[in-house]
Scaffold this motif. Structure first.
Motif, PDB file in Angstrom:
ATOM      1  N   GLN A 120      43.396  41.995  43.057  1.00  0.00           N
ATOM      2  CA  GLN A 120      44.418  41.781  43.089  1.00  0.00           C
ATOM      3  C   GLN A 120      45.273  40.656  44.011  1.00  0.00           C
ATOM      4  OE1 GLN A 120      45.949  42.486  39.726  1.00  0.00           O
ATOM      5  NE2 GLN A 120      47.547  41.024  40.052  1.00  0.00           N
ATOM      6  N   ASP A 123      45.365  37.488  43.577  1.00  0.00           N
ATOM      7  CA  ASP A 123      45.945  36.903  42.442  1.00  0.00           C
ATOM      8  C   ASP A 123      47.042  37.037  42.973  1.00  0.00           C
ATOM      9  OD1 ASP A 123      43.296  37.044  40.865  1.00  0.00           O
ATOM     10  OD2 ASP A 123      44.219  38.330  39.691  1.00  0.00           O
ATOM     11  N   ASP A 124      47.779  38.056  43.540  1.00  0.00           N
ATOM     12  CA  ASP A 124      49.347  37.834  44.350  1.00  0.00           C
ATOM     13  C   ASP A 124      49.261  36.533  45.291  1.00  0.00           C
ATOM     14  OD1 ASP A 124      49.585  40.098  42.462  1.00  0.00           O
ATOM     15  OD2 ASP A 124      50.063  41.457  43.962  1.00  0.00           O
ATOM     16  N   LYS A 126      48.013  34.050  44.939  1.00  0.00           N
ATOM     17  CA  LYS A 126      48.095  32.556  43.972  1.00  0.00           C
ATOM     18  C   LYS A 126      49.805  32.613  43.725  1.00  0.00           C
ATOM     19  CE  LYS A 126      44.993  30.073  41.367  1.00  0.00           C
ATOM     20  NZ  LYS A 126      44.157  29.544  40.333  1.00  0.00           N
ATOM     21  N   THR A 127      50.507  33.805  42.950  1.00  0.00           N
ATOM     22  CA  THR A 127      51.531  33.761  42.174  1.00  0.00           C
ATOM     23  C   THR A 127      52.592  33.638  43.770  1.00  0.00           C
ATOM     24  OG1 THR A 127      50.448  36.008  40.812  1.00  0.00           O
ATOM     25  CG2 THR A 127      52.553  35.350  41.347  1.00  0.00           C
TER      26      THR A 127
END
Length: 582
Positions: A120, A123-124, A126-127
């Motif tokens: 995660q 992923d975060d 990236k966000t």
């Protein structure tokens, strides 16, 4: 690391096999651990460490290889300052990551993680930052040493420092006062600016840490404001320079997957993060105003919401009566109060208590606030005609026991809720009224027949949220006559009672309050009240009749909370109306 075969050969293999290939354990040792696992349940790697056959560091490397990740020793490399600067210190510490290299052409950031299952975090990244991420795994000790070396806590950039750095940022300030003339390429460039990314991330991480429920980015004619709502009250932060308003709005839109070129229409989206292993949902609302786009993020931190009826703030006897209401086989139970008064939390807590394999629960919500296992939750989409009424009709064909309708907004929804109740379902819903008795008038105003209300309605709970006095800086004091007057009390009414307030400390951000609790007014229907409704009794008549039956008004509940020493006179005066006499 000569003992390590290529990761491509190890990916997807069982952990025991990988450790054997790494020459860390023997087949016999893995078999012994597998036998032990049957009795003692637990991860194989942990059992091998407990047996003393392998080090935790080697298990970590094997787990990384299993998911196709390389290992890295941070102590063996020197990371350039320009790479370290790409990630704010607060983010590095929150997610326990350290950037190792950056490829500008492909916008790819190499990062080290302390745990191979911390997907995660990538992923975060990236966000939040927009990077393509290549992750490698390191040991927890290595990670801590690198964080201490590259991101010492005392040097963590504060929001204030970042804002002063922004004031001199020429790339951003050149967009000042450009308004509508900015093209898409420039908007993208602004949204990708590292200082803008850092500011948005710091503000969001700080908001989550301070348990804020909303974050506001608001452009005005001469300034750009940032505000948090904590425990229902807005607090202003250091304002950034006005020219970053458009860049911040664009950055949030990129994170929420919205259209950055569309600046004339409202947009809604969401951002999902995992902060310190807790899922946090951010609901994004973008509203065009005269001076640019106003952006509000609603923070739904599931770990912060305790969906437990015992924790909502009911007094013991109220809880007993409310439980009797929600245990009825059919009927309508309404929770009422203004926006932000905790209605959803109370209803979810009730549903969670009812949630069991033998009860089917369906919810129609706008939006779905928290997802709960075992409940079937549906989102309203009015733009495609999926309204509360339409969903409710379909619900009745799904054989439910309990139905939650987010809000009764119109006659059609009210009628189907009544129909659901009459056919043997328990229906929960909300209304926006000031207190419990006035909900009857609201339902009649919608066009509901009095006989249908009396046939189906079982009870109405009105509620408000008041801030709790911070337990860390709570002090006794003597209220002035003026303060008592606001509650309609005289000094002799409170003789012998002790009052408290919060003096303000670091723990509560010097507000004197921390957290909130509900105060309630619970009106339970009985034959006499139903008779009054049929005879078109006024709200005041209904209120008096309910009080004679023991209903405690919101103001009276607030007084009890003051006498218990958990809230202040100011809070109760702010949240409750003086009783109307009728």
């Amino acid at each position: 690391m000569a003992d390590m075969p290529a990761v491509s050969q190890l990916k997807g293999r069982p952990l025991g096999r990988i450790l054997i290939k790494m020459n860390k354990v023997t087949r016999a040792q893995v078999s012994e651990a597998l036998e032990l696992q049957k009795k003692k349940r637990g991860p194989l790697g942990q059992l091998l460490v407990e047996l003393g056959y392998v080090k935790a560091e080697d298990v970590n490397r094997a787990l990384a290889a299993q998911v196709g990740m390389e290992s890295i020793r941070l102590g063996d490399i020197d990371i350039e300052k320009s790479v370290i600067d790409l990630i704010p210190a607060q983010m590095a510490h929150t997610y326990r990551i350290v950037p190792t290299e950056y490829d500008r052409e492909t916008h790819t950031l190499g990062v080290a993680l302390a745990s191979p299952d911390n997907f995660q975090a990538t992923d975060d990244l990236k966000t939040l930052m927009g990077f393509n991420v290549v992750a490698r795994v390191t040991t927890p000790d290595d990670m801590q040493a690198a964080l201490n070396r590259y991101y010492p806590e005392e040097q963590a950039e504060t929001i204030g420092e970042l804002i002063s750095e922004m004031s001199t940022d020429e790339a951003l300030s050149k967009h000042a006062d450009r308004g509508e003339s900015i093209d898409l390429a420039e908007l993208q460039e602004m949204a990708e600016s590292n200082t803008v990314k850092k500011l948005v991330n710091l503000v969001l991480l700080q908001a989550i840490k301070d348990k804020a429920s909303d974050v506001h980015f608001e452009p005005f004619e001469d300034e750009f404001k940032m505000r948090y709502r904590i425990d229902g009250v807005l607090f202003e932060m250091v304002p950034p320079p006005k020219f970053v308003a458009m860049a911040v709005a664009s950055r949030v839109k990129v994170m929420a997957g919205l259209d950055i070129a569309e600046r004339r229409l409202p947009q809604d989206g969401r951002i999902e993060l995992l902060v310190e292993k807790r899922p946090v949902d951010l609901r994004v609302s973008v509203l065009p105003t005269m001076f640019g786009e106003s952006v509000v993020l609603r923070v739904l931190d599931r770990a912060q919401v305790n969906l437990d009826l015992e924790q909502v703030g009911f007094r013991e006897e109220e809880l007993g009566v409310f439980r009797q209401l929600i245990d009825k086989p059919h009927g309508i139970v309404i929770v009422t109060g203004p926006t932000g008064s905790g209605k959803t939390t109370t209803l979810y807590s009730a549903l969670r208590e009812l949630n069991s394999p033998e009860i089917k629960i369906l919810t129609a919500e706008d939006p779905v606030e928290y997802d709960i296992d075992g409940m079937i939750q549906c989102q309203i989409k009015s733009e495609i005609g999926l309204t509360f009424a339409r969903l409710l009709r379909s619900f009745l064909r799904q054989d439910p026991d309990v139905i939650l309708v987010g809000e009764i907004r119109d006659l059609e929804t009210a009628q189907i809720a009544v129909q659901a109740s009459l056919t043997g379902h328990l229906v929960f819903s909300t209304l926006h009224t000031n207190d419990a008795p006035s909900s009857i008038a609201r339902l009649l105003d919608l066009g509901m027949e009095a006989f249908l209300i009396t046939a189906t309605l079982e009870g109405i709970l009105a509620q408000r949220l008041v801030r709790r006095i911070c337990t860390n800086c709570k002090e006794e004091y003597k209220p002035t006559e003026q303060q008592l007057m606001e509650l309609g009390l005289l000094p002799e009414d409170v003789a012998g009672r002790v009052f408290y307030y919060g003096a303000g400390c670091d723990y509560c951000n010097n507000t004197g309050y921390r957290g909130r609790l509900g105060i309630f007014e619970l009106m339970v229907m009985d034959d006499e009240l139903r008779e009054l409704i049929m005879n078109q009794g006024s709200t005041a008549v209904l209120r008096n009749a309910s009080r004679k039956r023991g209903m405690r008004t919101l103001r009276e509940s607030g007084l009890l909370a003051i006498y218990d020493g958990v809230t202040t006179i100011e809070e109760v005066v702010r949240e409750t109306l003086a009783e109307e006499m009728g």
